[in-house]
Enzyme design. Structure first.
Site, mmCIF file in Angstrom:
data_model
loop_
_atom_site.group_PDB
_atom_site.id
_atom_site.type_symbol
_atom_site.label_atom_id
_atom_site.label_comp_id
_atom_site.label_asym_id
_atom_site.label_seq_id
_atom_site.Cartn_x
_atom_site.Cartn_y
_atom_site.Cartn_z
ATOM 1 N N HIS B 7 -4.376 0.392 -66.156
ATOM 2 C CA HIS B 7 -3.110 0.253 -65.421
ATOM 3 C C HIS B 7 -3.355 -0.301 -64.031
ATOM 4 O O HIS B 7 -4.475 -0.274 -63.528
ATOM 5 C CB HIS B 7 -2.354 1.594 -65.316
ATOM 6 C CG HIS B 7 -3.065 2.644 -64.506
ATOM 7 N ND1 HIS B 7 -3.915 3.568 -65.067
ATOM 8 C CD2 HIS B 7 -3.056 2.923 -63.179
ATOM 9 C CE1 HIS B 7 -4.385 4.369 -64.118
ATOM 10 N NE2 HIS B 7 -3.884 3.994 -62.966
ATOM 11 N N HIS B 79 -4.069 0.706 -56.527
ATOM 12 C CA HIS B 79 -5.373 0.654 -57.198
ATOM 13 C C HIS B 79 -5.252 0.029 -58.572
ATOM 14 O O HIS B 79 -4.148 -0.172 -59.080
ATOM 15 C CB HIS B 79 -6.028 2.040 -57.273
ATOM 16 C CG HIS B 79 -5.344 3.038 -58.147
ATOM 17 N ND1 HIS B 79 -4.442 3.972 -57.684
ATOM 18 C CD2 HIS B 79 -5.424 3.264 -59.494
ATOM 19 C CE1 HIS B 79 -4.017 4.722 -58.676
ATOM 20 N NE2 HIS B 79 -4.585 4.313 -59.808
ATOM 21 N N GLU B 130 -10.239 2.573 -59.955
ATOM 22 C CA GLU B 130 -10.342 3.828 -60.694
ATOM 23 C C GLU B 130 -11.032 3.531 -62.021
ATOM 24 O O GLU B 130 -10.717 2.541 -62.691
ATOM 25 C CB GLU B 130 -8.940 4.399 -60.951
ATOM 26 C CG GLU B 130 -8.953 5.715 -61.727
ATOM 27 C CD GLU B 130 -7.550 6.279 -61.969
ATOM 28 O OE1 GLU B 130 -6.564 5.533 -61.824
ATOM 29 O OE2 GLU B 130 -7.454 7.473 -62.323
#
Lengths: 134, 134
Positions: B7, B79, B130
């Site tokens: 994502h 992010h 991430e």
């Protein structure tokens, strides 16, 4: 309207360092650098199983990412590109809701040889959105 | 090492406005808002055919996105999350190359119930990465 997440573009100050990092540190498949003088960038494609990241370095005068890098010298995420089936229909629908299209409002041929438009980041919570017809 | 682009997270100052924009202006499928007090955010998932966008609004004190929004009040891309098969192996391999892991260095359980780590944006050209084990 929105289709696939085509790519996330990351502006970087040094393309060779960023490419080496994605290839050697993060273990991703990366392309050769491709200069795109008509877009004012050199791009490396990071191929992920479901999408792409594009690493962008300024090329030539008046690069569209020069101001971004002047403000964020380390680099950072520059835009996100979503696919649409019909870019003119998408544009007209967005403009009818008050969204602003950057530039002339007419699609240009983007880095993948397909028509693209950019939407004003102020209208989408600080995110520069590219729409690409596929 | 890098797998799918899981994502892109976009921090927004007003989740209901951003959700309505993605649903009504951009024509995407959006989830109900999900408060995640242990992560300090409320999240709406924008489901794209090949990936996801996560719209994040601060929740409670000490939200991890509060400082970002203080600096960028309109919001912006916060992010990018890549999937990895083995997060401890990925971490050890990255640390061996000099990359810094945020926090304690131990994976935490992320918003999807899976182990996650964040990498220092200074080590990846201004991009907060991430990693999520899938």
């Amino acid at each position: 309207m929105l289709g696939r997440l085509n790519h996330v573009a990351i502006a970087v100050p040094d393309l060779s360092i960023a490419t080496a990092s994605y290839r050697d540190q993060l273990g991703a498949r990366v392309s050769q650098p491709q200069p795109l003088p008509e877009h004012g960038v050199t791009v490396v494609f990071v191929e992920l199983p479901n999408s792409k990241v594009e690493l962008l370095e300024p090329l030539g005068e008046n690069s569209p990412i020069a101001a971004f890098l002047a403000k964020s010298p380390d680099g950072g995420m520059h835009h996100i590109c979503y696919e649409v089936e019909d870019i003119l229909a998408a544009r007209d629908q967005l403009v009818a809701t008050g969204a602003r299209v950057l530039g002339s409002g007419e699609p240009k041929i983007g880095a993948h040889g397909k028509p693209v438009l950019f939407l004003h980041p102020k209208d989408f919570f600080g995110t520069l959105i590219e729409l690409e017809q596929v």
